[in-house]
Design an enzyme around this catalytic site. Structure first.
Site, mmCIF file in Angstrom:
data_model
loop_
_atom_site.group_PDB
_atom_site.id
_atom_site.type_symbol
_atom_site.label_atom_id
_atom_site.label_comp_id
_atom_site.label_asym_id
_atom_site.label_seq_id
_atom_site.Cartn_x
_atom_site.Cartn_y
_atom_site.Cartn_z
ATOM 1 N N SER A 278 0.841 -1.198 0.000
ATOM 2 C CA SER A 278 0.000 0.000 0.000
ATOM 3 C C SER A 278 0.879 1.253 0.000
ATOM 4 O O SER A 278 1.714 1.433 -0.883
ATOM 5 C CB SER A 278 -0.951 -0.041 1.198
ATOM 6 O OG SER A 278 -1.977 0.905 1.072
ATOM 7 N N ASP A 358 -9.434 -4.825 -5.126
ATOM 8 C CA ASP A 358 -8.736 -3.674 -4.534
ATOM 9 C C ASP A 358 -8.971 -2.436 -5.394
ATOM 10 O O ASP A 358 -8.868 -2.487 -6.620
ATOM 11 C CB ASP A 358 -7.243 -3.992 -4.448
ATOM 12 C CG ASP A 358 -6.437 -2.899 -3.764
ATOM 13 O OD1 ASP A 358 -7.036 -1.955 -3.221
ATOM 14 O OD2 ASP A 358 -5.194 -3.006 -3.784
ATOM 15 N N HIS A 390 -7.958 -5.335 -0.806
ATOM 16 C CA HIS A 390 -6.728 -4.654 -0.412
ATOM 17 C C HIS A 390 -6.226 -5.166 0.937
ATOM 18 O O HIS A 390 -6.963 -5.201 1.912
ATOM 19 C CB HIS A 390 -6.998 -3.149 -0.326
ATOM 20 C CG HIS A 390 -5.774 -2.324 -0.078
ATOM 21 N ND1 HIS A 390 -4.870 -2.020 -1.075
ATOM 22 C CD2 HIS A 390 -5.295 -1.739 1.049
ATOM 23 C CE1 HIS A 390 -3.899 -1.278 -0.573
ATOM 24 N NE2 HIS A 390 -4.128 -1.106 0.715
#
Length: 416
Positions: A278, A358, A390
């Site tokens: 991320s 995601d 995600h």
């Protein structure tokens, strides 16, 4: 071997959010950092870097630190834990368990501030899905950041400990050492950068602690997980600079005379891998570009792994621009990697993971295509996990796709 961690007790509440974000795998321990001077150790109970003679302002509070008051409120059951924090003021942290307000539940304000916020009369300077900033400088974070001390894992033989990198900035790392069968054999080094929207989570979070132990055990690598300063309290580029400082600290062990014995004895500085997920994937890319631009004396970066990386092109861009007051707009190379930056990535190969559900899926694929077209001379692979969201790899370490992700990670690192 995957290291299982108990599933978050409020994960079912969070799962309905538009962009699910992984959370610590146990109920949050509500704490807040306090300011200290010349830190020399890591105190996980107070969540901060502390010097031996530093004053713990919690002890000056008239409110017992573990007092819990429960009361009914419009949002549901409310638990308040009271502490005294920075500048000798006592603050209250709220955790509201409610279907309707689950993602706006974590408060670092006093009860009066909380009531002001709920009444809609507070002077808000900025508000996003991760935090709210008031005009007087107060910050209200919507997500808890739990931290746990380092510990050994007897089942896999993985050991861990925390080391201060810079007493000036408070940057530290959590080191992971796999079971050593041959003391004379040097192992690859994995430099990992956690995610959390640049504003929450930690290298010391339970989810990352368990995840790194699984990676280290499976890949038989030395793990270095960096604890960088979070925004907006510490505006970007603090996270990039802290991570770079930690990477340089790692490289300082190249001749075997660095400050950390584990790295001196066991780390192969010719096999360094930079990875992150991320926001951490974004930082990992930026570090690799910096290595290509100015070098990293003493260490050779072989590969980069980006798991669900964040780059520009989503609704979160405005939030990144706010956290980085010195930004150069939507074309900022940290937000939108330029072709010339991609071409100078200082590594031989790159592995990218994306998840089908995601909101950053297309961002990962775009990075993959842009890297192939940039003129970079290395090899790049991309893996898509179908049906996953995600950060799924942090939420369920024993799931089939998480096990596959870790196995792919391992084969990438140990590829001949």
């Amino acid at each position: 071997m995957a290291i299982s961690a108990p599933r978050c007790w409020f994960s079912s509440v969070f799962s309905s959010y538009r962009y699910p974000t992984p959370f610590p795998c146990q109920p949050p321990i509500l704490r807040r950092s306090i300011s200290t001077v010349t830190p020399t150790a890591i105190n996980h109970r107070s969540h901060c870097m502390v010097a031996p003679n530093a004053i713990d302002y919690r002890k000056r509070s008239s409110i017992p630190p573990n007092k819990i008051n429960k009361q009914k409120s419009a949002g549901g059951l409310r638990e308040e834990k009271s502490y005294a924090f920075r500048d000798r003021k006592c603050w209250k942290r709220d955790l509201r368990v409610s279907q309707s307000t689950a993602f706006r539940s974590f408060s670092t304000q006093s009860q009066e501030d909380d009531e002001e916020m709920e009444s809609g009369n507070a002077d808000v300077a900025y508000d996003c899905r991760f935090f709210r900033v008031y005009k007087d400088g107060r910050v209200h974070k919507y997500h808890p950041t739990d931290k746990i001390p380092s510990s050994d894992h007897p089942q896999t033989g993985v050991r861990s400990k925390d080391v201060v990198v810079s007493s000036e900035t408070g940057v530290s790392v959590r080191l992971f050492l796999p079971k050593i069968d041959d003391p004379g054999k040097k192992l690859p080094l994995l430099f990992y950068i956690h995610g959390g929207g640049f504003s929450f989570l930690s290298a010391f979070s339970p989810s990352y602690d368990s995840y790194l132990k699984s990676l280290v055990a499976e890949a038989n690598v030395i793990g270095v997980s960096v604890e960088y300063r979070l925004a907006p309290e510490n505006p970007i580029p603090a996270c990039y600079d802290d991570s770079w400082a930690a990477l340089q600290w790692v490289a300082s062990h190249a001749d075997g005379n660095g400050p950390e014995p584990w790295l001196n004895s066991h780390a192969d500085m010719n096999r360094v891998f930079i990875a992150g997920d991320s926001a951490g994937g974004n930082i990992a890319h930026t570090l690799a570009v910096r290595v290509g631009s100015i070098g990293l004396p003493g260490a050779k970066v072989v590969g980069v792994v980006l798991v669900h990386p964040y780059f520009g092109g989503t609704v979160d861009d405005e939030m990144w621009l706010y956290m980085c007051p010195t930004n150069s707009g939507l074309e900022d190379p940290r937000l939108k990697p330029a072709a010339e930056d991609l071409a100078r990535l200082k590594c031989e190969r790159v592995l990218i993971f994306v998840a089908e559900k995601d909101h950053l899926r297309e961002i990962g694929w775009r990075y993959y295509e842009d890297l192939k077209k940039s003129g970079w001379k290395g090899t790049v692979e991309i893996v898509e996990n179908h049906g996953e969201e995600h950060g799924f790899h942090l939420d369920n370490l024993t799931g089939d796709q998480t096990v596959d992700l870790i196995a792919r990670f391992e084969s990438f690192i140990n590829k001949d």
